[in-house]
Structures are given as C-alpha cells and as structure tokens.
Enzyme design. Structure first.
Site, PDB file in Angstrom:
ATOM      1  CB  SER A  30      -1.110   0.038   1.215  1.00  0.00           C
ATOM      2  OG  SER A  30      -0.312  -0.242   2.306  1.00  0.00           O
ATOM      3  CG  HIS A  88      -3.995  -1.244  -1.732  1.00  0.00           C
ATOM      4  ND1 HIS A  88      -4.612  -0.082  -1.675  1.00  0.00           N
ATOM      5  CD2 HIS A  88      -3.643  -1.566  -0.422  1.00  0.00           C
ATOM      6  CE1 HIS A  88      -4.683   0.591  -0.812  1.00  0.00           C
ATOM      7  NE2 HIS A  88      -4.174  -0.232   0.185  1.00  0.00           N
ATOM      8  CE  LYS A 145      -7.175  -0.621   1.431  1.00  0.00           C
ATOM      9  NZ  LYS A 145      -7.459   0.371   2.176  1.00  0.00           N
TER      10      LYS A 145
HETATM   11  C1  LIG Z   1      -2.459  -3.743   2.556  1.00  0.00           C
HETATM   12  C2  LIG Z   1      -3.959  -3.607   3.154  1.00  0.00           C
HETATM   13  N1  LIG Z   1      -4.570  -4.557   3.751  1.00  0.00           N
HETATM   14  C3  LIG Z   1      -5.664  -4.311   4.468  1.00  0.00           C
HETATM   15  C4  LIG Z   1      -6.233  -3.131   4.754  1.00  0.00           C
HETATM   16  C5  LIG Z   1      -7.323  -3.002   5.450  1.00  0.00           C
HETATM   17  O1  LIG Z   1      -8.504  -2.838   4.781  1.00  0.00           O
HETATM   18  P1  LIG Z   1      -9.744  -2.016   5.271  1.00  0.00           P
HETATM   19  O2  LIG Z   1      -9.504  -0.421   5.095  1.00  0.00           O
HETATM   20  O3  LIG Z   1     -10.927  -2.692   4.700  1.00  0.00           O
HETATM   21  O4  LIG Z   1      -9.731  -2.267   6.698  1.00  0.00           O
HETATM   22  C6  LIG Z   1      -5.489  -1.898   3.961  1.00  0.00           C
HETATM   23  C7  LIG Z   1      -6.172  -0.613   4.176  1.00  0.00           C
HETATM   24  O5  LIG Z   1      -5.827   0.322   4.669  1.00  0.00           O
HETATM   25  C8  LIG Z   1      -4.218  -2.299   3.436  1.00  0.00           C
HETATM   26  O6  LIG Z   1      -3.690  -1.188   2.724  1.00  0.00           O
END
Ligand SMILES: Cc1ncc(COP(=O)(O)O)c(C=O)c1O
Length: 403
Positions: free
Chosen positions: A187, A215, A246
């Site tokens: 991310s 992502h 997302k």
């Molecule tokens: C790589 C990754 N995994 C998991 C998440 C968590 O997802 P969520 O925003 O649906 O809790 C994020 C989000 O920030 C992320 O970037």
C-alpha cells in the site's frame, strides 16, 4: 457544560503529541464535505483528489446507491446482531456466494473490514507452536494478527523469495505449521508481491499460503479478480483476503478459500464472533459493485491508462517515484519520495493550498527517511485533471526546492 480536558493520567499521550508537533508530523483530519471523487471539497476547499482508494469511482456509482437505498427499504438499516447469534441476513450470504464465484473458490466470509479480515484470520488459524513467514512491508493488520496468534514470526526482506526460503529451511523440521503471507499490492510503494513464486515455495515446503489483496481487488487480474488471478496461481493460495472498502467502494473485508477454512473462521475468528455484521445496505452495495466489475471493465482500463500516463509524467518531471531507494511502483499507487518527514508534510500542506489533495506519509507508517507523498489514480480522473495536478506538483516542488 464545558468539555472535559485531558487529565494528568493521560499526560503521556500529550507528550507523544508534543513530540510529533516538534517533528512536524502531527496532522489534523481533513473533512470531506461532498462526495469521494476525483475533484471534491475538503475543509471548504475544492481540490483535485489524489488521496483516495476509490480506484474505480464506485463510491457514488448510481447502481450502488440504488442498491443501498433498496436494501434499506427492504431490510432496514442494521442487522441487529453478530453473525453467529441472529445477524446473518440472506443478503450477507448472497454477497459471500457472489464473491466466492467471482474468485473461483469454494467459499467466502465477509468481515467488518479488511483489517479485521486479516487480523481475525491470521490470529485464529495458527497457534503458538506455529511459524509465520511475513514480508517486512506487510500491512499492519497482518502484523497485529500474527502477534495475536502467538506464533513465531519470521520476517523476510521485502519481496525476497530466496530469503523467505532461507527462513523456511531454518524451521523446516520444527513440528509447527508454517504460513507464508504477503500483500498482493503493497500500500505504501504500490509494488506487487511475488505471489506466484511464494505460492510455489509454500507448495514445496507444505506451508499455508495467504495473500492480502486489499489493493489488488478490483485492480489486478481479470475484471479485478486480484493477484492470484494476475499470477494465475489459482488453487495454490489457501487464504485470499480482499477488501470491500477500496475499489469496491463501500466497507468490509473478505476471506476466500475452502469450505473448511470458512467454516473454521465462523467458529474461531474473533471479529466474526464478537462484532456485529454489516448493515444490509453495505452488503447490497457490494453485490452491485461485483456486478459492475463484470459489466464495466472499461473502468479498470481507464484506471491503468491514467496510471501509465501519470507515472510517466511524474518521472519525466524528475520526481523520485520509487525504484531508487524504495521499491518501484507497479500499480495505481504512485509515491513521490521526499525522504524527510517534516518537508513531506509541508509539501503536502502546500499542495493542498494550491488545490491538490495528496497525503503526506511519514514515520512510523513508512520507514524513517522514506517519507513520501502518496498519489493514487482512479478511473475517474480526466486527463485535464491529471495535467492540472502535475502542474501543481511541479511548480510547488520547484518553489520548495524539492525538484
Ligand atoms: C494492504 C492493506 N491490507 C488491509 C487493509 C485494511 O483494509 P480496510 O480498510 O478494509 O480495513 C488496508 C487498508 O488500509 C491495506 O492497505
């Protein structure tokens, strides 16, 4: 009645905040006043928005809005219970069946967020006698899940499959289970995890393979099926996590895998057992979003066209967009690396003043000395908006002696 100020009992928190202020990395939350879109209004200012994860512009897609409204009329606004007590509605099951078909797996379970999907899964499928082999840049929710599991954690260098194997060999003859885990797309740098190679390694050593596709969902693979599809690693990844927050445009996380994995999570994953399920409108929204992935693939094409254009323009303007001291971006997440945290935050504030929303990210979210502005493309940015954003970025960077 006046509000209650912080009492001395919380003085240690104030001390941390003071330190952040001194380092120049303290931030305040910006308030979005209209709709998450390529241009929107934060804190009373209209800006080009390069900060959201609304990759496919689904946050206000009319079909998703209609589905949500219809679900509220038909099923109310809340589910009223956790899934295992009385909070499983037919629409929750419909969504899970739809995702399982989309990902070509036996079953799926939806959690309240991607965070809880990762943390709840990793912490429940392993115990203290087991081993987790985790990429050093994996998301915080994986790290927290790993810690909660009490398994022994072995961190391999970023995307270094040979290092992962080295660590696997060290524990090969230990009795515990081994789990290899990577983000599908990282991310902060926007690079793609070596899912295919790690899955082959997992196969070789009899390890469990898990991918966090937060992502990659809606971005990589056919119609946004994710990194497993991108690498054609179907059947080789035991646990696929995705997010509904997302590209899907709403909220939630999901886990895909075998029927037994999902039944096990029903019984053991703590966020599933101890936290209320989604409002039906969220489930309905997500169902409509998966239909859009199938019906409107041109959104994904536009996303990638914008990504290629913006990346090339930033690079030719002379920005460090990763690939020098940090991993090279391969997706719509395009960092602009500055290094210094204070300077990065100043740059971000100045960009905002000039009409561009691009979040500054500093330590501890990224390593010390690797602070960056993170830009994210969506399918909905027009060429004109991107050119305007580039103009703001370059003139501001030159004025601040960044370029
Ligand atoms: C790589 C990754 N995994 C998991 C998440 C968590 O997802 P969520 O925003 O649906 O809790 C994020 C989000 O920030 C992320 O970037």
């Amino acid at each position: 009645m006046s509000t209650v100020a912080a009492r001395p009992q919380l003085a240690h928190l104030t001390a941390v905040l003071d330190e952040l202020k001194q380092r120049g990395t303290f931030f305040r939350l910006r308030e979005l006043e209209d709709i998450q879109g390529p241009v929107c209004t934060y804190d009373g200012k209209k800006v080009i928005n390069l900060a959201s994860n609304n990759y496919l512009g689904l946050c206000n897609h009319p079909r998703l809005e209609e589905a949500a409204i219809r679900a509220i009329r038909d099923h109310g606004v809340g589910s009223g219970a956790v899934r295992t007590i009385a909070g499983t509605m037919r629409i929750h099951m419909e969504l899970e069946e739809k995702i399982a078909r989309f990902k070509n797996v036996e079953a799926c379970v939806v959690f309240q967020s991607g965070f809880t999907a990762n943390a709840g899964t990793v912490s429940s499928i392993l115990g203290k006698e087991d081993f987790i082999l985790s990429d050093e840049l994996n998301h915080a929710s994986i790290i927290d899940g790993a810690r909660l599991s009490k398994a022994k954690i072995k961190v391999f260098r970023h995307k270094d499959v040979a290092h992962c194997e080295e660590l696997l060999k060290e524990v090969e003859n230990e009795p515990g289970k081994k789990l290899i885990i990577t983000d599908g797309v990282f991310s902060m740098d926007g690079d793609i995890g070596p899912v295919g190679e790690l899955a082959a390694l997992a196969e070789k050593y009899g390890a469990i393979m898990m991918v966090d596709d937060a992502h990659a969902s809606g971005v990589l693979g056919r119609n946004g099926r994710g990194s497993v599809d991108h690498f054609n690693a179907h059947g080789k990844v035991d646990v696929q996590v995705g997010t509904l927050s997302k590209a899907i445009g709403a909220l939630g996380g999901y886990v895909c895998g075998s029927r037994d994995l999902i039944d096990f999570l029903y019984h053991r994953a703590r966020p599933f057992l101890f936290s209320t399920s989604h409002p039906p409108s969220v489930a309905a929204t997500c169902i409509a979003a998966f239909d859009i992935l199938e019906d409107e693939p041109e959104r994904i094409e536009r996303l990638w066209t914008n990504t290629r254009y913006f990346k090339q323009q930033l690079e030719s303007a002379g920005f460090d967009i990763g690939g020098r001291s940090t991993p090279a971006s391969e997706t719509p997440i395009i960092p602009v690396i500055l290094g210094d945290g204070r300077k990065t935050m100043e740059f971000s504030r100045e960009l905002f003043a000039q009409g561009l929303m691009a979040t500054g990210i500093a330590f501890p979210t990224v390593p010390e000395g690797k602070a960056r502005i993170r830009t994210i493309m969506t399918s909905e940015h027009t060429r004109e908006q991107l050119n305007q954003a580039l103009e703001i970025l370059t003139t501001t960077a030159k004025r601040m002696a960044i370029l």
